[in-house]
Design an enzyme around this catalytic site. Structure first.
Site, mmCIF file in Angstrom:
data_model
loop_
_atom_site.group_PDB
_atom_site.id
_atom_site.type_symbol
_atom_site.label_atom_id
_atom_site.label_comp_id
_atom_site.label_asym_id
_atom_site.label_seq_id
_atom_site.Cartn_x
_atom_site.Cartn_y
_atom_site.Cartn_z
ATOM 1 N N LYS A 116 0.810 -1.218 0.000
ATOM 2 C CA LYS A 116 0.000 0.000 0.000
ATOM 3 C C LYS A 116 0.844 1.270 0.000
ATOM 4 C CE LYS A 116 -4.149 -2.021 2.030
ATOM 5 N NZ LYS A 116 -3.727 -3.404 1.840
ATOM 6 N N GLU A 275 -9.811 1.020 -5.463
ATOM 7 C CA GLU A 275 -10.723 1.475 -4.427
ATOM 8 C C GLU A 275 -10.467 2.942 -4.091
ATOM 9 O OE1 GLU A 275 -10.704 -1.105 -1.065
ATOM 10 O OE2 GLU A 275 -11.367 -2.838 -2.215
ATOM 11 N N GLU A 288 -6.579 1.964 -2.389
ATOM 12 C CA GLU A 288 -5.691 0.849 -2.708
ATOM 13 C C GLU A 288 -6.165 0.187 -3.984
ATOM 14 O OE1 GLU A 288 -5.911 -2.273 0.194
ATOM 15 O OE2 GLU A 288 -8.066 -2.078 0.410
#
Length: 670
Positions: A116, A275, A288
């Site tokens: 991430k 997302e 992410e």
């Protein structure tokens, strides 16, 4: 095209992939642990290979065993589903070295988007809007609290390799930042084998909206619209829908363009999801990218008519996408409810055990409505503490949002599960919630609307009338059947009177049969609480789990479960024990004393079956309200048990590593 593929997963997603492979004429291989020897996905596949003990880190997470299963069966490719090894770059590299195709993106994309911290840097370089945060390595809880203070509370503490709500905590102050770091780090290490943590600003009143992308190896990259996943609990999605009731065409186009730009930046090849967090003003920020098939992919399939699993397989085999962006049309509305093995009345704590009854609603098209149920269990299946608590994904499609919601409500009312606790009562209540129906959502919806947890509603006027009418119909048919079985034919022994009293929980309702005969199919007119008579009609038979019929012209599905001296009825999020009595018996029933529940205020009981991770106190220790007493892990989630009041620990009965049942006594207080 592949002749045989292996599914490196279990449960509903393994079954889902097998269905598409079968449709494409591709043979399938399942893998299974000891706990899944009798699982549905094992039975569905053409072949099955045993890979180890129940814990995932001794079976489903061991890449070498998956590869050995491929070699043993001659599988040419592996579909990873979601979770487990689906975003493990090392696994992909091992497959490539063995000449086995990974049905998913290439290693470069998985590595870039799976981390991430790295993914946010790439997103920023690709012109994608990102949330403010600290992307560097966080050393310890002290460092996490310092960073959180600099960013400004509230902050989100997240596992770099995380997903599915695991390793995530919201911190509103320094104390929560410290503890959140420790818990997230521990969960991340346990779930992903990677305990790196990062911190970012938590957007208040956020909506979770994601874009489905699809890209081949020949330069085509498109998006398939969005899904709204704002109904979440502890960062775990509960209900999803497509499209979003919030986005306008301009925002949808902008989000889709950024999602495609990010996918192209990492040379993405497969189905993937970008997302975003969207604020009240439709400003959106990259959250992410999931380099795999999403749990909620069915709602996209329902509104586009595109089988995402099929496209993943075709792309992995080298085929070009047969359509471009102009070929994607969004049609109608779809809603997905995740059916979890958890007890909503006990703060959604996990529940395990055997499904003594599992009767999902019928699938297919019914007029303008489509019902779909993706599941990996059947009646008699065991829900294990070793894996995710999801039982099924129930989906409905309709031309518009409210019709899809009504269809979902009806389908949930007819979904019967016994043997474990589950969240269907909560989902059913949610479908009738005004804020949900209006589309006024945020990721804080459940916490805001159910601040004290979920408690089934007491019957209102409408529910009281419907449930009383159904209870009366059920009881009269039961008595009639009993009379026939014992040889007492009409005229009856005096029990089947016209006037009755129905006790719903602790409320007494007058019910009278105005007209009608007691027979199957049943049709009779009844008066509830002296109101205008209503017609009750049904083909229900004693023993059926669902009473399906009409009450005053309205179609209803009421779940019926026998209990002592009555039945337990569930409908529209309302649960009530119903007892039908003659008026005189009801008068006497009112005089019966109420049994008091035992006092457990001096005990810490284990709220769910689980493993004791740690115990923070010892015998004789004084603790303050809110202090951590113990941590219990169940279904890959850590649950912190805290003191409800100031007290002294008299005796600790559990130790780290102990496996406890529900209501096992962990410790005793003064």
């Amino acid at each position: 095209m592949f002749k045989k593929i292996l599914i490196a997963n279990r449960g509903e997603i393994a079954c889902r992939v097998i269905k598409t492979a079968r449709k494409m004429g591709i043979a399938t291989v399942a893998v299974y642990s000891d706990a899944d020897a009798d699982a549905v996905h094992v039975e569905m596949a053409d072949e099955a290979v045993h890979i180890g003990p129940p814990p995932a880190n001794q079976s489903y997470l061991i890449a070498d065993r998956i590869i050995a299963a491929c070699k043993e069966t001659g599988a040419e490719a592996v579909h990873p589903g979601y979770g487990f090894l689906s975003e493990n770059a090392g696994f992909c590299e091992k497959l490539e070295a063995e000449g086995i195709i990974f049905i998913g993106p290439k290693v470069k994309a998985i590595e870039a988007m799976g981390d991430k911290i790295t993914s946010k840097k790439i997103a920023a370089d690709a012109g994608v809007s990102t949330v403010p945060g600290f992307m560097g390595l966080i050393e310890n809880a002290e460092h996490a609290a310092e960073i959180a203070s600099q960013i400004g509370y509230p902050v989100m503490i997240k596992a770099s390799a995380g997903g599915g709500g695991k390793g995530m905590r919201i911190a509103w102050n320094e104390a929560e930042a410290r503890e959140g770091f420790e818990r997230s780090k521990s969960e991340a290490a346990s779930s992903f084998g990677d305990d790196r943590i990062f911190v970012e600003k938590f957007v208040e009143e956020p909506r979770h909206i994601e874009i489905q992308v699809l890209a081949d190896a020949h330069g085509t990259c498109i998006h398939l619209g969005e899904r709204e996943c704002s109904i979440q609990r502890r960062n775990q999605k509960v209900v999803e829908e497509a499209p979003s009731p919030f986005l306008d065409p301009e925002t949808r186009a902008a989000m889709g363009a950024q999602a495609v730009a990010l996918a192209k930046a990492v040379d993405y090849q497969s189905a993937g999801t970008v997302e975003f967090i969207v604020d009240r003003n439709r400003n959106f920020y990259f959250l992410e990218m999931n380099t795999r098939l999403q749990v909620e992919h069915p709602v996209t399939e329902l509104i586009t008519g595109i089988d995402l699993v099929e496209q993943m397989i075709r792309i992995a085999s080298g085929e070009k996408l047969a359509f471009g962006q102009d070929g994607v049309e969004l049609n109608g509305w779809a809603v997905e409810s995740r059916i979890y093995a958890e007890d909503p009345v006990r703060n959604f704590l996990p529940s395990i055990g055997r499904l003594t009854r599992y009767r999902p609603p019928a699938e297919g098209r019914f007029g303008d409505v489509v019902v779909r149920n993706d599941t990996g269990v059947t009646e008699g299946s065991e829900i294990s503490m070793f894996y995710d608590p999801m039982i099924a994904k129930l989906c409905t499609w309709a031309p518009d949002r409210l019709t899809a919601i009504e269809a979902m409500s009806e389908a949930l009312d007819g979904f019967v599960i016994d043997g474990i606790e589950h969240n269907i009562p909560f989902l059913t209540a949610l479908m009738s919630h005004p804020r949900w129906r209006e589309g006024r959502l945020s990721t804080g919806f459940i916490a805001e609307e159910f601040p004290d947890g979920f408690t089934p509603r007491e019957p209102g006027v409408e529910e009281r009338h419907v449930l009383s009418a159904v209870a009366l119909a059920v009881e009269l048919l039961r008595r009639d059947r009993l009379d026939r079985l014992t040889g007492r034919l009409a005229p009856h022994s005096g029990e089947l009177k016209r006037d009755w009293s129905v006790r719903l929980n602790d409320e007494y309702v007058k019910a009278s049969v105005v007209e009608g005969m007691i027979s199957i199919p049943l049709e009779m007119d009844v008066s509830i609480d002296g109101a205008k008579p209503i017609t009750v009609a049904s083909s229900w038979r004693p023993g059926d789990a669902v009473w399906e019929g009409t009450v005053d012209g309205r179609t209803v599905h009421v779940q019926v479960r026998p209990v002592l001296n009555g039945v337990q009825l569930a409908w529209q999020g309302v649960s009530a024990k119903a007892r039908v009595m003659l008026p005189r018996i009801a008068e006497l029933d009112r005089l019966m004393p109420v049994r008091e529940a035992p006092d457990t205020s001096k005990l810490l009981l284990c709220p769910m079956p689980g493993l004791v991770v740690s115990v923070a106190v010892s015998d004789g220790q004084e603790v303050k309200a809110g202090e951590t007493l113990a941590v219990v892990e169940a279904m890959k989630m850590e649950n912190v048990l805290r003191a409800e009041r100031d007290c002294t620990v008299m005796k600790v009965n559990a130790r780290p590593g102990d496996s406890l049942a529900v209501d096992a006594v962990i410790m005793e207080f003064d």
